[in-house]
Design an enzyme around this catalytic site. Structure first.
Site, PDB file in Angstrom:
ATOM      1  N   GLY A   1      -4.424  10.056  10.684  1.00  0.00           N
ATOM      2  CA  GLY A   1      -4.716   9.887   9.260  1.00  0.00           C
ATOM      3  C   GLY A   1      -6.002  10.632   8.943  1.00  0.00           C
TER       4      GLY A   1
ATOM      5  N   THR B   1      -0.516   9.480   6.226  1.00  0.00           N
ATOM      6  CA  THR B   1      -0.924   9.398   4.818  1.00  0.00           C
ATOM      7  C   THR B   1      -0.974   7.965   4.275  1.00  0.00           C
ATOM      8  OG1 THR B   1       1.352   9.639   4.058  1.00  0.00           O
ATOM      9  CG2 THR B   1       0.100  11.679   4.382  1.00  0.00           C
TER      10      THR B   1
ATOM     11  N   TYR C   1       1.289   6.393  16.269  1.00  0.00           N
ATOM     12  CA  TYR C   1       0.447   6.098  15.100  1.00  0.00           C
ATOM     13  C   TYR C   1      -0.866   5.441  15.539  1.00  0.00           C
ATOM     14  CZ  TYR C   1       1.941   1.073  14.429  1.00  0.00           C
ATOM     15  OH  TYR C   1       2.182  -0.273  14.529  1.00  0.00           O
TER      16      TYR C   1
ATOM     17  N   TYR D   1       3.069   2.255   1.651  1.00  0.00           N
ATOM     18  CA  TYR D   1       1.683   2.734   1.629  1.00  0.00           C
ATOM     19  C   TYR D   1       1.228   2.889   0.170  1.00  0.00           C
ATOM     20  CZ  TYR D   1       2.540   3.926   6.557  1.00  0.00           C
ATOM     21  OH  TYR D   1       2.864   3.892   7.899  1.00  0.00           O
TER      22      TYR D   1
ATOM     23  N   ARG E   1      -7.798  -3.091   8.910  1.00  0.00           N
ATOM     24  CA  ARG E   1      -7.184  -1.959   9.578  1.00  0.00           C
ATOM     25  C   ARG E   1      -6.335  -2.400  10.749  1.00  0.00           C
ATOM     26  NH1 ARG E   1     -11.081   3.105   9.141  1.00  0.00           N
ATOM     27  NH2 ARG E   1     -11.778   2.712   7.042  1.00  0.00           N
TER      28      ARG E   1
HETATM   29  N1  LIG Z   1       4.709   2.810  11.687  1.00  0.00           N
HETATM   30  C1  LIG Z   1       3.718   1.993  11.437  1.00  0.00           C
HETATM   31  O1  LIG Z   1       3.870   0.766  11.419  1.00  0.00           O
HETATM   32  C2  LIG Z   1       2.361   2.583  11.162  1.00  0.00           C
HETATM   33  C3  LIG Z   1       1.219   1.771  11.198  1.00  0.00           C
HETATM   34  C4  LIG Z   1      -0.020   2.374  10.988  1.00  0.00           C
HETATM   35  C5  LIG Z   1      -0.089   3.730  10.721  1.00  0.00           C
HETATM   36  N2  LIG Z   1       1.040   4.508  10.648  1.00  0.00           N
HETATM   37  C6  LIG Z   1       0.993   5.962  10.356  1.00  0.00           C
HETATM   38  O2  LIG Z   1       0.072   6.570  11.225  1.00  0.00           O
HETATM   39  C7  LIG Z   1      -0.969   7.200  10.457  1.00  0.00           C
HETATM   40  C8  LIG Z   1      -2.247   7.167  11.257  1.00  0.00           C
HETATM   41  O3  LIG Z   1      -2.609   5.826  11.567  1.00  0.00           O
HETATM   42  P1  LIG Z   1      -3.922   5.189  10.969  1.00  0.00           P
HETATM   43  O4  LIG Z   1      -4.203   5.897   9.658  1.00  0.00           O
HETATM   44  O5  LIG Z   1      -3.733   3.740  11.008  1.00  0.00           O
HETATM   45  O6  LIG Z   1      -4.997   5.478  12.044  1.00  0.00           O
HETATM   46  P2  LIG Z   1      -5.837   6.665  12.660  1.00  0.00           P
HETATM   47  O7  LIG Z   1      -5.217   7.998  12.520  1.00  0.00           O
HETATM   48  O8  LIG Z   1      -6.122   6.145  13.997  1.00  0.00           O
HETATM   49  O9  LIG Z   1      -7.146   6.587  11.755  1.00  0.00           O
HETATM   50  C9  LIG Z   1      -7.168   7.205  10.516  1.00  0.00           C
HETATM   51  C10 LIG Z   1      -8.432   6.826   9.741  1.00  0.00           C
HETATM   52  O10 LIG Z   1      -9.598   7.077  10.503  1.00  0.00           O
HETATM   53  C11 LIG Z   1     -10.586   7.728   9.707  1.00  0.00           C
HETATM   54  N3  LIG Z   1     -10.689   9.107  10.253  1.00  0.00           N
HETATM   55  C12 LIG Z   1      -9.674   9.981  10.490  1.00  0.00           C
HETATM   56  N4  LIG Z   1     -10.140  11.124  11.030  1.00  0.00           N
HETATM   57  C13 LIG Z   1     -11.458  10.961  11.163  1.00  0.00           C
HETATM   58  C14 LIG Z   1     -12.495  11.779  11.674  1.00  0.00           C
HETATM   59  N5  LIG Z   1     -12.236  12.973  12.179  1.00  0.00           N
HETATM   60  N6  LIG Z   1     -13.768  11.300  11.662  1.00  0.00           N
HETATM   61  C15 LIG Z   1     -14.040  10.064  11.177  1.00  0.00           C
HETATM   62  N7  LIG Z   1     -13.101   9.237  10.667  1.00  0.00           N
HETATM   63  C16 LIG Z   1     -11.827   9.681  10.665  1.00  0.00           C
HETATM   64  C17 LIG Z   1     -10.073   7.691   8.279  1.00  0.00           C
HETATM   65  O11 LIG Z   1     -10.428   6.457   7.632  1.00  0.00           O
HETATM   66  P3  LIG Z   1     -11.901   6.136   7.041  1.00  0.00           P
HETATM   67  O12 LIG Z   1     -12.448   7.385   6.457  1.00  0.00           O
HETATM   68  O13 LIG Z   1     -11.644   5.072   6.020  1.00  0.00           O
HETATM   69  O14 LIG Z   1     -12.701   5.612   8.190  1.00  0.00           O
HETATM   70  C18 LIG Z   1      -8.570   7.682   8.490  1.00  0.00           C
HETATM   71  O15 LIG Z   1      -7.847   7.155   7.417  1.00  0.00           O
HETATM   72  C19 LIG Z   1      -0.944   6.454   9.112  1.00  0.00           C
HETATM   73  O16 LIG Z   1      -1.560   7.177   8.084  1.00  0.00           O
HETATM   74  C20 LIG Z   1       0.537   6.283   8.937  1.00  0.00           C
HETATM   75  O17 LIG Z   1       1.122   7.498   8.483  1.00  0.00           O
HETATM   76  C21 LIG Z   1       2.257   3.936  10.895  1.00  0.00           C
END
Ligand SMILES: NC(=O)c1ccc[n+]([C@@H]2O[C@H](COP(=O)([O-])OP(=O)(O)OC[C@H]3O[C@@H](n4cnc5c(N)ncnc54)[C@H](OP(=O)(O)O)[C@@H]3O)[C@@H](O)[C@H]2O)c1
Length: 326
Positions: A282, A20, A204, A58, A229
């Site tokens: 996400g 999220t 993640y 966030y 990103r």
């Molecule tokens: N612990 C840490 O340091 C850390 C760091 C990063 C993330 N996280 C956690 O991990 C979660 C996931 O990581 P992330 O959000 O960086 O990356 P991700 O899951 O790899 O990518 C998510 C993003 O990709 C796009 N998306 C998602 N599903 C899609 C689909 N089916 N088709 C097309 N686009 C899609 C959306 O953005 P758009 O629509 O804008 O393209 C979405 O916000 C975060 O929300 C957070 O809770 C933790």
């Protein structure tokens, strides 16, 4: 939906965890409509996702506030395995590491208020703070755990040495590292270490911030300009752009064979890697959530996995050549 025990904790979590960060609507992800976030939360739970990951940073509290309003409104606290984090502080411009004693106690209270709950199922140290001894951080986390305010202890972005140090003072139930088809640093040492120590792994950026959906490479989606990103911007520039595009075209053939999308392939591959408990995907709108949930309920066969291994190995060699020249 498949559920798995998170390390040696008492939590049974869905293999897809809802990420999220984008709900925060901050400069990393750009504008997000809260109504879209609330719809995603409601539908995710209705479709079997029981695991939600957030963090105070966030959207400077906003992601937690949106989830808090959802939880309070639906009276569904017990149905959710709620994971949040601590250890980052911010001002108007910048973000800092801060795991000082005072900050840890202030943060847990602030998150409990925003999330409208007395307890967290999983509480995670977001990043190690170089100015605070790990033993002190671990002891305070252990206190939260013994007091019953948190049901499990997690760390994120920790090295193996940092985990080993933390474990001297407190149990660790899970690690949250970045991990995807394009980001596999943890495979060699960290995953085997976590398996051996019964530490669950929740990955993640399993879609590599959306790149692995193929939308920027194959579907002509607009590449985010000022939005910063997780992925390296180099991945979207030549010559990496073409290397990634070729890789995704090959991977898509495997996805097509199963009638699946690239996102579904990337997530299924991710949460079925040995040692991985759950992938934090996400999703900022319903169409993305539905797509991502199609990653569950099927399996890649041995032949697919071998092909994927070879495709990713070829990409790795090509990307390494580029990085050597930089
Ligand atoms: N612990 C840490 O340091 C850390 C760091 C990063 C993330 N996280 C956690 O991990 C979660 C996931 O990581 P992330 O959000 O960086 O990356 P991700 O899951 O790899 O990518 C998510 C993003 O990709 C796009 N998306 C998602 N599903 C899609 C689909 N089916 N088709 C097309 N686009 C899609 C959306 O953005 P758009 O629509 O804008 O393209 C979405 O916000 C975060 O929300 C957070 O809770 C933790």
């Amino acid at each position: 939906m498949e559920y798995r025990k998170l390390g040696n904790s008492s939590l049974d979590v869905s293999v897809v965890c809802l990420g999220t960060w984008a709900f925060g609507g901050d400069r990393w992800w750009g504008y997000q409509d809260d109504n879209d976030s609330l719809e995603v939360l409601e539908d995710a739970l209705a479709r079997g996702v029981n695991f939600i990951d957030t963090a105070p940073v966030y959207g400077r509290g906003h992601s937690e506030e949106v989830i808090g309003s959802f939880i309070a409104q639906g009276k569904i606290r017990e149905k959710v395995i709620l994971a949040t984090k601590l250890g980052l502080r911010w001002d108007g411009r910048s973000i800092f590491h801060d795991l000082s004693r005072k900050r840890m106690f202030d943060e847990i209270d602030a998150s409990r208020k925003r999330l409208k709950t007395d307890y967290f199922d999983l509480y995670q140290v977001h990043w190690h703070d170089p100015d605070t001894p790990i033993g002190q951080t671990a002891e305070i986390m252990h206190k939260f755990y013994q007091d019953g305010i948190i049901k499990a202890i997690g760390v994120s972005n920790y090295s193996m040495a940092q985990i080993e140090e933390f474990k001297k003072y407190a149990p660790i139930h899970s690690l949250q590292p970045s991990y995807s088809m394009f980001d596999r640093d943890i495979e060699e040492e960290v995953i085997p270490f976590c398996i051996e120590n019964s530490i669950g792994i929740i990955t993640y950026a399993p879609l590599y911030s959306g790149l692995l959906t193929g939308k920027f490479f194959l579907d002509g989606a607009k590449i985010p300009g000022d939005i910063n990103r997780k992925m390296k911007s180099r991945d979207l520039e030549e010559p990496c752009f073409s290397i990634n595009k070729t890789t995704l075209i090959k991977l898509k053939k495997i996805a097509d064979k199963h009638g699946k999308t690239l996102a579904q392939l990337a997530l299924n591959w991710n949460f079925n890697q040995k040692g991985v408990t759950s992938a934090i995907a996400g999703a900022r709108k319903l169409s993305q959530l539905y797509d991502n949930l199609g990653s569950t309920g099927w399996k890649l066969d041995k032949e697919d996995l071998t092909m994927i291994r070879d495709i990713l190995a070829e990409r790795f060699i090509e990307i390494e050549k580029v990085e050597e020249k930089v």
